[in-house]
Design an enzyme around this catalytic site. Structure first.
Site, PDB file in Angstrom:
ATOM      1  N   ASP A 149      -3.832   2.454  11.069  1.00  0.00           N
ATOM      2  CA  ASP A 149      -5.210   2.179  11.478  1.00  0.00           C
ATOM      3  C   ASP A 149      -5.202   1.820  12.972  1.00  0.00           C
ATOM      4  OD1 ASP A 149      -7.887   1.496  11.509  1.00  0.00           O
ATOM      5  OD2 ASP A 149      -7.626  -0.382  10.443  1.00  0.00           O
ATOM      6  N   GLY A 180       0.782  -1.233   0.000  1.00  0.00           N
ATOM      7  CA  GLY A 180       0.000   0.000   0.000  1.00  0.00           C
ATOM      8  C   GLY A 180       0.814   1.284   0.000  1.00  0.00           C
ATOM      9  N   LYS A 206      -5.870   7.007  11.231  1.00  0.00           N
ATOM     10  CA  LYS A 206      -7.203   6.953  11.848  1.00  0.00           C
ATOM     11  C   LYS A 206      -7.037   7.028  13.363  1.00  0.00           C
ATOM     12  CE  LYS A 206      -9.150   3.845   8.325  1.00  0.00           C
ATOM     13  NZ  LYS A 206      -9.706   2.491   8.112  1.00  0.00           N
ATOM     14  N   ARG A 237      -6.090   0.146  -5.955  1.00  0.00           N
ATOM     15  CA  ARG A 237      -4.801   0.762  -5.577  1.00  0.00           C
ATOM     16  C   ARG A 237      -4.359   1.832  -6.568  1.00  0.00           C
ATOM     17  NH1 ARG A 237      -2.552  -2.281  -1.436  1.00  0.00           N
ATOM     18  NH2 ARG A 237      -2.793  -4.534  -1.514  1.00  0.00           N
ATOM     19  N   GLU A 241       4.403   4.337   5.282  1.00  0.00           N
ATOM     20  CA  GLU A 241       3.222   3.468   5.318  1.00  0.00           C
ATOM     21  C   GLU A 241       2.062   4.114   4.561  1.00  0.00           C
ATOM     22  OE1 GLU A 241       1.940   0.725   6.144  1.00  0.00           O
ATOM     23  OE2 GLU A 241       2.736  -0.109   8.002  1.00  0.00           O
ATOM     24  N   ASP A 242       1.149   3.289   4.073  1.00  0.00           N
ATOM     25  CA  ASP A 242      -0.066   3.825   3.461  1.00  0.00           C
ATOM     26  C   ASP A 242      -0.984   4.423   4.526  1.00  0.00           C
ATOM     27  OD1 ASP A 242      -0.606   1.360   4.641  1.00  0.00           O
ATOM     28  OD2 ASP A 242      -1.569   0.484   2.874  1.00  0.00           O
TER      29      ASP A 242
HETATM   30  P1  5GP Z   1      -2.957  -1.425  11.217  1.00  0.00           P
HETATM   31  O1  5GP Z   1      -4.302  -1.750  11.807  1.00  0.00           O
HETATM   32  O2  5GP Z   1      -1.959  -2.473  11.553  1.00  0.00           O
HETATM   33  O3  5GP Z   1      -2.501  -0.047  11.627  1.00  0.00           O
HETATM   34  O4  5GP Z   1      -3.148  -1.387   9.645  1.00  0.00           O
HETATM   35  C1  5GP Z   1      -2.838  -2.544   8.903  1.00  0.00           C
HETATM   36  C2  5GP Z   1      -3.117  -2.385   7.435  1.00  0.00           C
HETATM   37  O5  5GP Z   1      -4.520  -2.466   7.251  1.00  0.00           O
HETATM   38  C3  5GP Z   1      -2.738  -1.090   6.747  1.00  0.00           C
HETATM   39  O6  5GP Z   1      -1.370  -1.001   6.413  1.00  0.00           O
HETATM   40  C4  5GP Z   1      -3.584  -1.208   5.492  1.00  0.00           C
HETATM   41  O7  5GP Z   1      -2.942  -2.033   4.560  1.00  0.00           O
HETATM   42  C5  5GP Z   1      -4.835  -1.871   6.044  1.00  0.00           C
HETATM   43  N1  5GP Z   1      -5.890  -0.871   6.262  1.00  0.00           N
HETATM   44  C6  5GP Z   1      -6.212  -0.210   7.386  1.00  0.00           C
HETATM   45  N2  5GP Z   1      -7.234   0.639   7.185  1.00  0.00           N
HETATM   46  C7  5GP Z   1      -7.555   0.522   5.872  1.00  0.00           C
HETATM   47  C8  5GP Z   1      -8.548   1.152   5.037  1.00  0.00           C
HETATM   48  O8  5GP Z   1      -9.341   2.022   5.435  1.00  0.00           O
HETATM   49  N3  5GP Z   1      -8.571   0.752   3.733  1.00  0.00           N
HETATM   50  C9  5GP Z   1      -7.734  -0.179   3.212  1.00  0.00           C
HETATM   51  N4  5GP Z   1      -7.860  -0.483   1.917  1.00  0.00           N
HETATM   52  N5  5GP Z   1      -6.789  -0.793   3.971  1.00  0.00           N
HETATM   53  C10 5GP Z   1      -6.703  -0.439   5.286  1.00  0.00           C
HETATM   54 MG    MG Z   2       0.268  -0.907   5.229  1.00  0.00          MG
END
Ligand code: 5GP
Ligand code: MG
Length: 210
Positions: free
Chosen positions: A139, A81, A167, A201, A135-136
């Site tokens: 979350d 991402g 977020k 993407r 990072e993209d």
């Molecule tokens: P984490 O919860 O570990 O911070 O996020 C893990 C991964 O979940 C992110 O790197 C991303 O790839 C995916 N992710 C989290 N939120 C979203 C979202 O709103 N949309 C999409 N497409 N992927 C998300």
């Molecule tokens: Mg990611």
């Protein structure tokens, strides 16, 4: 339902830009005049335009340029991402820098350690380096919570995190997040590197589940 643009734009201040709720459900996005899109079985509506994203990246890049002047950081881009944000961010970074790409595999450990992260693709010696992890989206923060100790074990001089989206309402771990381009609510978004089951993407704008 959520707004079609951030409530604060990049010129408003240095912090990541929060989005605020909106009351109406537009069939056509009022800001961009674009229709809904469909990815697999789900409809998504326009949420952030490419130009709004670009403005937010300008702000983050300006701060990185100031903070890393003369330091030659190593950008470590988390695939998949992070590829699009990394491309736009790195084009704005004016100093010397190096770039590597990694993938992260997560699995449940059999012992008491719980979730384990394996880093694939990091062949560089990062000891003594200033690392900027790209990072993209942040979350829950679970990925970073498990990834950071693995990187820190290799004795870098510093590690900072740069992410396109953040977020805050979802975050479960105490992470230091100094270079977040845009804050968004706890909604599922696609586009600008982020996918829904493999699709989306490539979209230059960002969409949210309709
Ligand atoms: P984490 O919860 O570990 O911070 O996020 C893990 C991964 O979940 C992110 O790197 C991303 O790839 C995916 N992710 C989290 N939120 C979203 C979202 O709103 N949309 C999409 N497409 N992927 C998300
Ligand atoms: Mg990611």
């Amino acid at each position: 339902m959520r707004g079609c643009r951030p409530s604060r734009l990049p010129g408003d201040g240095p912090a990541a830009l929060p989005l605020q709720p909106e009351t109406a459900t537009p069939a056509v996005h009022p800001c961009m005049g674009q229709p809904l899109i469909t990815l697999h079985d789900k409809a998504f509506r326009p949420y952030l335009s490419a130009s709004e994203i670009a403005q937010a990246i300008d702000q983050v890049a300006a701060r990185l340029n100031a903070d890393y002047a003369g330091r030659r950081p190593l950008f470590v881009v988390v695939l998949t991402g992070g590829f699009m944000f990394a491309t736009d961010l790195l084009k704005r970074f004016t100093g010397d820098c190096e770039i590597v790409f990694i993938r992260v595999a997560s699995y449940e450990g059999t012992g008491s350690t719980g979730k384990v992260q394996e880093i694939m693709g990091l062949r560089e010696d990062i000891s003594g380096r200033d690392i900027i992890l790209v990072e993209d989206i942040v979350d829950t923060g679970t990925t970073l919570h498990h990834l950071l100790p693995t990187l820190e074990a290799n004795n870098p001089a510093s590690i900072e995190i740069a992410a396109m989206f953040y977020k805050p309402a979802s975050l479960r771990y105490p992470l230091t997040l100094n270079y977040m381009a845009l804050e968004i609510p706890n909604d599922f978004v696609v586009g600008y590197g982020l996918d829904y089951d493999g699709l989306g993407r490539n979209l230059p704008d960002v969409y949210v589940a309709a």
